[in-house]
Motif scaffolding. Structure first.
Motif, mmCIF file in Angstrom:
data_model
loop_
_atom_site.group_PDB
_atom_site.id
_atom_site.type_symbol
_atom_site.label_atom_id
_atom_site.label_comp_id
_atom_site.label_asym_id
_atom_site.label_seq_id
_atom_site.Cartn_x
_atom_site.Cartn_y
_atom_site.Cartn_z
ATOM 1 N N LEU A 1 4.928 -0.023 -2.034
ATOM 2 C CA LEU A 1 5.413 1.476 -1.486
ATOM 3 C C LEU A 1 4.099 2.563 -1.695
ATOM 4 O O LEU A 1 3.784 3.599 -1.453
ATOM 5 C CB LEU A 1 6.495 1.657 -3.480
ATOM 6 N N LEU A 2 3.060 1.272 -3.006
ATOM 7 C CA LEU A 2 1.650 2.198 -2.995
ATOM 8 C C LEU A 2 1.193 2.301 -1.280
ATOM 9 O O LEU A 2 0.656 3.961 -0.881
ATOM 10 C CB LEU A 2 1.038 2.449 -3.339
ATOM 11 N N ARG B 1 1.632 7.063 5.149
ATOM 12 C CA ARG B 1 2.180 8.156 5.425
ATOM 13 C C ARG B 1 1.593 9.451 5.296
ATOM 14 O O ARG B 1 0.859 10.129 6.182
ATOM 15 C CB ARG B 1 3.403 8.346 4.350
ATOM 16 N N LEU C 1 -1.590 -4.994 -10.061
ATOM 17 C CA LEU C 1 -1.379 -3.426 -9.904
ATOM 18 C C LEU C 1 -2.467 -2.597 -9.730
ATOM 19 O O LEU C 1 -3.246 -1.793 -8.725
ATOM 20 C CB LEU C 1 -0.114 -3.299 -10.792
ATOM 21 N N ASP D 1 3.213 4.776 0.876
ATOM 22 C CA ASP D 1 2.691 5.906 0.741
ATOM 23 C C ASP D 1 1.504 6.656 1.370
ATOM 24 O O ASP D 1 1.466 7.564 1.978
ATOM 25 C CB ASP D 1 2.761 6.778 -0.725
ATOM 26 N N TYR D 2 -0.011 5.747 1.059
ATOM 27 C CA TYR D 2 -1.553 6.607 1.300
ATOM 28 C C TYR D 2 -1.483 6.079 2.755
ATOM 29 O O TYR D 2 -1.587 6.469 3.575
ATOM 30 C CB TYR D 2 -1.940 5.165 0.821
ATOM 31 N N LEU E 1 11.056 0.661 -10.792
ATOM 32 C CA LEU E 1 10.719 -0.669 -11.066
ATOM 33 C C LEU E 1 9.790 -0.889 -12.063
ATOM 34 O O LEU E 1 10.206 -2.187 -12.394
ATOM 35 C CB LEU E 1 9.394 -1.251 -9.535
ATOM 36 N N LEU F 1 9.741 8.715 1.341
ATOM 37 C CA LEU F 1 8.638 9.547 2.503
ATOM 38 C C LEU F 1 8.295 10.968 1.887
ATOM 39 O O LEU F 1 7.943 11.542 2.558
ATOM 40 C CB LEU F 1 10.394 10.357 3.986
ATOM 41 N N ALA G 1 6.011 -5.029 -5.039
ATOM 42 C CA ALA G 1 6.568 -4.296 -4.189
ATOM 43 C C ALA G 1 5.817 -2.741 -5.040
ATOM 44 O O ALA G 1 6.354 -1.796 -3.673
ATOM 45 C CB ALA G 1 8.396 -4.240 -5.132
ATOM 46 N N ILE G 2 5.798 -2.260 -6.060
ATOM 47 C CA ILE G 2 5.175 -1.357 -6.744
ATOM 48 C C ILE G 2 3.989 -1.250 -5.652
ATOM 49 O O ILE G 2 3.860 -0.239 -4.554
ATOM 50 C CB ILE G 2 4.660 -0.965 -7.585
ATOM 51 N N TYR H 1 0.710 11.904 -9.035
ATOM 52 C CA TYR H 1 0.404 10.191 -9.287
ATOM 53 C C TYR H 1 0.449 10.423 -11.023
ATOM 54 O O TYR H 1 0.467 9.951 -11.582
ATOM 55 C CB TYR H 1 -0.731 9.527 -8.697
ATOM 56 N N SER I 1 14.389 -4.478 -2.654
ATOM 57 C CA SER I 1 13.839 -4.458 -3.459
ATOM 58 C C SER I 1 14.554 -5.352 -5.152
ATOM 59 O O SER I 1 13.408 -3.806 -6.011
ATOM 60 C CB SER I 1 12.156 -4.356 -3.465
ATOM 61 N N ILE J 1 8.608 3.647 -7.816
ATOM 62 C CA ILE J 1 8.014 3.246 -8.798
ATOM 63 C C ILE J 1 8.291 2.514 -10.101
ATOM 64 O O ILE J 1 7.719 2.127 -11.125
ATOM 65 C CB ILE J 1 6.293 3.616 -8.125
ATOM 66 N N ALA K 1 7.476 4.478 8.590
ATOM 67 C CA ALA K 1 7.347 5.388 7.060
ATOM 68 C C ALA K 1 7.159 3.348 6.923
ATOM 69 O O ALA K 1 6.721 3.650 5.600
ATOM 70 C CB ALA K 1 7.699 6.003 7.205
ATOM 71 N N ARG K 2 8.125 2.467 6.988
ATOM 72 C CA ARG K 2 8.760 1.518 6.733
ATOM 73 C C ARG K 2 7.456 0.663 6.950
ATOM 74 O O ARG K 2 7.114 -0.701 7.483
ATOM 75 C CB ARG K 2 9.858 0.770 7.023
ATOM 76 N N THR L 1 7.366 -7.387 -9.111
ATOM 77 C CA THR L 1 7.649 -6.636 -8.826
ATOM 78 C C THR L 1 6.027 -5.897 -8.532
ATOM 79 O O THR L 1 5.733 -4.610 -8.478
ATOM 80 C CB THR L 1 7.759 -5.727 -10.727
ATOM 81 N N ARG M 1 -4.153 -0.815 -7.160
ATOM 82 C CA ARG M 1 -4.498 0.713 -7.002
ATOM 83 C C ARG M 1 -5.922 0.852 -6.712
ATOM 84 O O ARG M 1 -6.341 2.081 -5.638
ATOM 85 C CB ARG M 1 -3.742 1.289 -7.996
ATOM 86 N N THR N 1 8.584 8.084 -3.487
ATOM 87 C CA THR N 1 7.620 6.250 -4.319
ATOM 88 C C THR N 1 7.107 6.732 -5.388
ATOM 89 O O THR N 1 7.088 5.563 -5.740
ATOM 90 C CB THR N 1 6.075 6.727 -3.312
#
Lengths: 326, 326
Positions: free
Chosen positions: A158-159, A165, A99, A162-163, B158, B146, A154-155, B95, A143, B155, A242-243, A151, A103, B151
């Motif tokens: 998501l990050l 988007r 993770l 978002d980054y 999770l 979105l 999956a995180i 964040y 998920s 997270i 966005a996915r 986990t 990040r 997000t």
């Protein structure tokens, strides 16, 4: 076209770099340089018409992610992770590498400013899914991982979504099938037997099968997996919306079907080298794994799975055994 | 029974503490103490038969999470977050507060060691979901937020599921409907109008409706929301299995149905105070929000939604207007 491969020392990283060296281009641009990043020294690089540099560092350590992207690679393949078993055994290490390391990479990219927006190809995993499953996991299934590794993956998905988007990078998270036939020696990964029961008999060695023949799983050859990574790097991500996390196509088959394919390709003597030795621990772990998917999105986006398990075996023979059977 | 409420200064935190003070017990144990935590000074606490302490600190700052749990509360309600608009406007702050703050809390709990395993009730959000949606979002629909806020909530869900699975705490993430009627003054939250068009006309004031009457959304009264939080704290989490994030039941209705309920409860004059003034920015934001859910799991677990939007209005009149209409 500058490319950074993080986790370059792993099996998939090595095969990806070999393939890129052979192609010489990515997304129709000549490759100017590949930087290999890993925490340990990778094997010697393949021959290539462009320089291949190597950086050894711990991406999760302060400042290392910034250093790794300092020459602003256009494409970043992020394949690095500690594996499921280790992330489960060492909670802190798993979160730190899988993770925080990721990040740090995302933050290093963001902090380069708005004029830097690399393509980021992240290898996620079907471990983001947890039981109970539908008959085939589709593109809208939640998920709900049952491991810390799942986990963490999956995180990161998501990050990265978002980054992306927010326009800080252009990412795609690819949930890879189990790579089979995995080259090398038998290892202690719970999934190892899926490869062991093919790879070892092909060279006349015995392999242990710890689960029932009826176990079904989701596979991709190393060659198919590398092609997917390259397709991900060349894909127009405007098509993703966005996915940004996508389950990759694979081949769903049972252990019985694997063995049947082995007999077709290498004869009945090979299958006789598979020794059945039930292992309740491995059986329990494997019972929680996905068995089948409906990867409509990925197929529409042009990702391609292996056609059959016989093909998967033939690819192993071609790529790892110089096309020869013992 | 020691209780910690993080984000105690917010509307839901205040109403939760009021309710706990009235009850005096949680999960059949007398409440010995409530600690209110917030980054700003909350309003004076309600009368209670037990002490109510207040800690002001920034949970995202080093060491503050450990300090907040130093007397090992049995139950922790974690309601603190910066809201969607702010998390979108200030990437780093979002964040830091919504992800790192929560992670510090989880880590502080873990580092207390294996003999400390508090119940953790985390308010997540329907913002973990993003379009395109099915007609009703069920318990297996993917989290594809979105917004950065969504997000961060996804997270945290999770993380809480993983820490719970590993026995480090006993968590539940509750995806709350939009709370309506939200007391107080009109604010700039994009969702504010859902409450404004009820709350303001009930006291003879004009309210602006920036979207079409046909907009459908997912609501819970503050009273229903507080009851859900308490039910979450009293629930036997063995019933949750590994999936610790649950969409809460709510009431799906259109703005037209809201207005129709307002007329039934307060008469046609109230509805005349609603001024239609289209706002394309708000319309665009709202178009991406969930409209309807199938919350089978939550209902089976005993969580209860409001019965009608008329009930939601009557609850506001009872709890905020001393039961009186102007």
């Amino acid at each position: 076209m500058k490319i950074l491969v993080i986790g370059a020392g792993g099996m998939l990283g090595g095969q990806l770099i070999q393939k890129l060296a052979t192609r010489g281009t990515l997304n129709e641009s000549p490759i100017a340089k590949i930087t290999r990043h890993d925490v340990v020294l990778p094997p010697p690089p393949p021959h290539s018409d462009f320089p291949i540099e190597t950086i050894m560092s711990d991406m999760a350590a302060e400042g290392q992610a910034s250093a790794a992207i300092k020459d602003r690679p256009d494409v970043i393949f992020h394949l690095a992770a500690i594996v499921s078993g280790e992330a489960e055994a060492d909670f802190e290490k798993g979160y730190r590498i899988n993770l925080d390391g990721t990040r740090h990479l995302l933050e290093a990219i963001r902090l380069q400013g708005p004029d830097y927006k690399p393509k980021l190809i992240f290898t996620s995993s079907i471990a983001v899914f947890g039981t109970p499953f539908p008959p085939a996991i589709d593109d809208e299934f939640l998920s709900a991982p049952l491991t810390s590794y799942g986990t963490q993956k999956a995180i990161c998905e998501l990050l990265i979504s978002d980054y992306s988007r927010r326009g800080m990078l252009d990412g795609i998270s690819m949930r890879m099938p189990t790579v089979c036939v995995r080259p090398g020696k038998p290892n202690k990964a719970a999934s190892g037997f899926f490869s062991n029961i093919i790879r070892e008999p092909l060279v006349g060695l015995e392999a242990v099968l710890p689960v029932d023949d009826s176990v079904r799983h989701w596979h991709a050859s190393p060659r198919a997996a590398v092609n997917m990574l390259i397709h991900g790097a060349e894909l127009d991500t405007a098509r993703l919306g966005a996915r940004r996390a996508i389950s990759m196509p694979g081949l769903s088959c049972t252990v019985a079907e694997q063995i049947s394919a082995l007999i077709k390709v290498a004869g009945p003597a090979a299958a006789k080298l598979i020794r059945r030795e039930a292992d309740p621990t491995i059986q329990k772990i494997v019972a929680g794994w996905p068995q089948n998917f409906n990867t409509k999105r990925a197929i529409e986006l042009g990702f391609v799975a292996d056609a059959s398990f016989e093909d998967i075996i033939r690819i192993h023979i071609a790529d790892q055994l110089q096309g020869k059977l013992n």
